[in-house]
Design a protein around this motif. Structure first.
Motif, mmCIF file in Angstrom:
data_model
loop_
_atom_site.group_PDB
_atom_site.id
_atom_site.type_symbol
_atom_site.label_atom_id
_atom_site.label_comp_id
_atom_site.label_asym_id
_atom_site.label_seq_id
_atom_site.Cartn_x
_atom_site.Cartn_y
_atom_site.Cartn_z
ATOM 1 N N THR A 43 34.399 12.528 20.784
ATOM 2 C CA THR A 43 34.856 11.142 20.903
ATOM 3 C C THR A 43 34.516 10.345 19.651
ATOM 4 N N MET A 44 35.233 9.254 19.448
ATOM 5 C CA MET A 44 34.937 8.378 18.319
ATOM 6 C C MET A 44 33.496 7.873 18.400
ATOM 7 N N LYS A 45 33.030 7.569 19.616
ATOM 8 C CA LYS A 45 31.648 7.119 19.799
ATOM 9 C C LYS A 45 30.670 8.180 19.329
ATOM 10 N N ALA A 46 30.916 9.443 19.679
ATOM 11 C CA ALA A 46 30.017 10.527 19.278
ATOM 12 C C ALA A 46 30.025 10.720 17.765
ATOM 13 N N VAL A 47 31.206 10.604 17.147
ATOM 14 C CA VAL A 47 31.277 10.704 15.683
ATOM 15 C C VAL A 47 30.441 9.599 15.051
ATOM 16 N N ASN A 48 30.616 8.379 15.531
ATOM 17 C CA ASN A 48 29.874 7.252 14.960
ATOM 18 C C ASN A 48 28.375 7.379 15.195
ATOM 19 N N GLU A 49 27.985 7.866 16.356
ATOM 20 C CA GLU A 49 26.560 8.060 16.621
ATOM 21 C C GLU A 49 25.960 9.057 15.636
ATOM 22 N N GLY A 50 26.693 10.115 15.334
ATOM 23 C CA GLY A 50 26.221 11.069 14.337
ATOM 24 C C GLY A 50 26.132 10.454 12.957
ATOM 25 N N LEU A 51 27.142 9.679 12.591
ATOM 26 C CA LEU A 51 27.139 9.023 11.281
ATOM 27 C C LEU A 51 26.012 7.998 11.170
ATOM 28 N N HIS A 52 25.696 7.327 12.267
ATOM 29 C CA HIS A 52 24.612 6.347 12.227
ATOM 30 C C HIS A 52 23.278 7.014 11.906
ATOM 31 N N GLU A 53 23.121 8.283 12.287
ATOM 32 C CA GLU A 53 21.909 9.023 11.934
ATOM 33 C C GLU A 53 21.807 9.223 10.422
ATOM 34 N N LEU A 54 22.945 9.099 9.755
ATOM 35 C CA LEU A 54 23.005 9.232 8.299
ATOM 36 C C LEU A 54 23.082 7.867 7.619
ATOM 37 N N ASP A 55 22.873 6.807 8.389
ATOM 38 C CA ASP A 55 23.012 5.433 7.898
ATOM 39 C C ASP A 55 24.426 5.160 7.407
ATOM 40 N N LEU A 56 25.391 5.727 8.120
ATOM 41 C CA LEU A 56 26.799 5.540 7.805
ATOM 42 C C LEU A 56 27.545 5.116 9.061
ATOM 43 N N ASP A 57 28.820 4.781 8.857
ATOM 44 C CA ASP A 57 29.701 4.403 9.955
ATOM 45 C C ASP A 57 31.090 4.943 9.610
#
Length: 273
Positions: free
Chosen positions: A31-45
């Motif tokens: 899901t888009m939410k899961a992608v963003n949650e992963g990116l947030h771990e990298l300080d990204l969006d």
């Protein structure tokens, strides 16, 4: 250069590759939410992502294409066959196709300071590819460049695929199933035959054999990816791959290589190169 799996498994796949100035995803099968949650771990969006590359059109690789396209202006790349199937997939919802861009296997393209090389793979999809991504030096100093790859959904491999996976620094490589678990499991015969076919998925044993054939001293990390939830176990995949390497006639030993199983539903460790 950073490299990690945001999610990897039969239920969804997405890989991040990036530098200080360029950020790309290979597949958005969660899901888009899961992608963003992963990116947030990298300080990204997702707003930081410069491009999305699709390996093929199966839902565990494209699930979030529609929702991302409706919210973000991110170019999406895939072969003509893949993009055609994406456009025909009604489960993705309505979205503009203006940001879908075709690519060709073995034709390199540049996204920021990354060079992306698609290469053909063997899978029961329209025109599937894996990706090799390069960052850094070129010309006389090409050997100093960093190279990573994503190679999943491989029914089998040959010299062509092996050549595209040599001299890497890190990679995601499919280790989908244990042959005995699949054979003895509850799947109908037709599905078992599909998975075991030359256009299905790579077993733990074949993953180990392919990995052994391409290993070099430069590789920093290997993620075993796209594990089947029903026909595999993380420890079994890792031990089988390690055994194939240790029992081969090559000079490689599994203990000399950093190998881990990519996590199914969350980000894996981040490899810095």
């Amino acid at each position: 250069m950073r490299f990690t799996s945001i999610a990897s498994g039969s239920s969804g796949n997405s890989t991040y590759i990036g530098t200080e100035s360029t950020h790309i995803l290979v597949d958005v099968g969660v899901t888009m939410k899961a992608v963003n949650e992963g990116l947030h771990e990298l300080d990204l969006d997702l707003k930081d992502i410069d491009a999305i590359f699709l390996t093929h059109e199966h839902i565990d690789h494209i699930r979030a294409v529609g929702t991302i396209a409706r919210k973000y202006d991110i170019p999406v790349y895939g072969t003509l066959g893949t993009l055609r199937e994406v456009m025909l997939n009604r489960t993705l919802g309505e979205f503009s196709h203006d940001r879908l861009f075709p690519i060709l296997p073995d034709k390199k393209l540049e996204i920021g300071d990354l060079k992306v090389l698609p290469f053909s793979i063997y899978h029961d999809a329209a025109d599937p590819v894996g990706y090799r991504i390069e960052y850094g030096a070129s010309g006389e100093n090409a050997g100093a460049a960093k190279n990573v790859a994503v190679a999943t959904d491989l029914g089998h491999y040959d010299d062509y695929i092996a050549e595209h996976l040599k001299d890497l620094d890190a990679m995601v490589l499919e280790s989908n199933h244990d042959v005995r678990m699949l054979s003895d499991g509850p799947y109908p015969f037709s599905l078992k035959r599909r998975i075991l076919s030359d256009h299905g998925h790579l077993s733990n044993d074949n993953c180990g054999r392919l990995l052994d054939s391409i290993l070099s001293k430069r590789i920093k990390h290997v993620f075993l990816g796209h594990l089947s939830k029903e026909n595999n176990l993380p420890d079994l995949a890792l031990k089988t791959v390690q055994k194939e390497i240790d029992n081969s006639a090559s000079e490689h030993k599994a203990g000399d290589i950093s190998i881990s199983v990519a996590r199914r539903d969350r980000i894996s460790e981040v490899i810095e190169l």
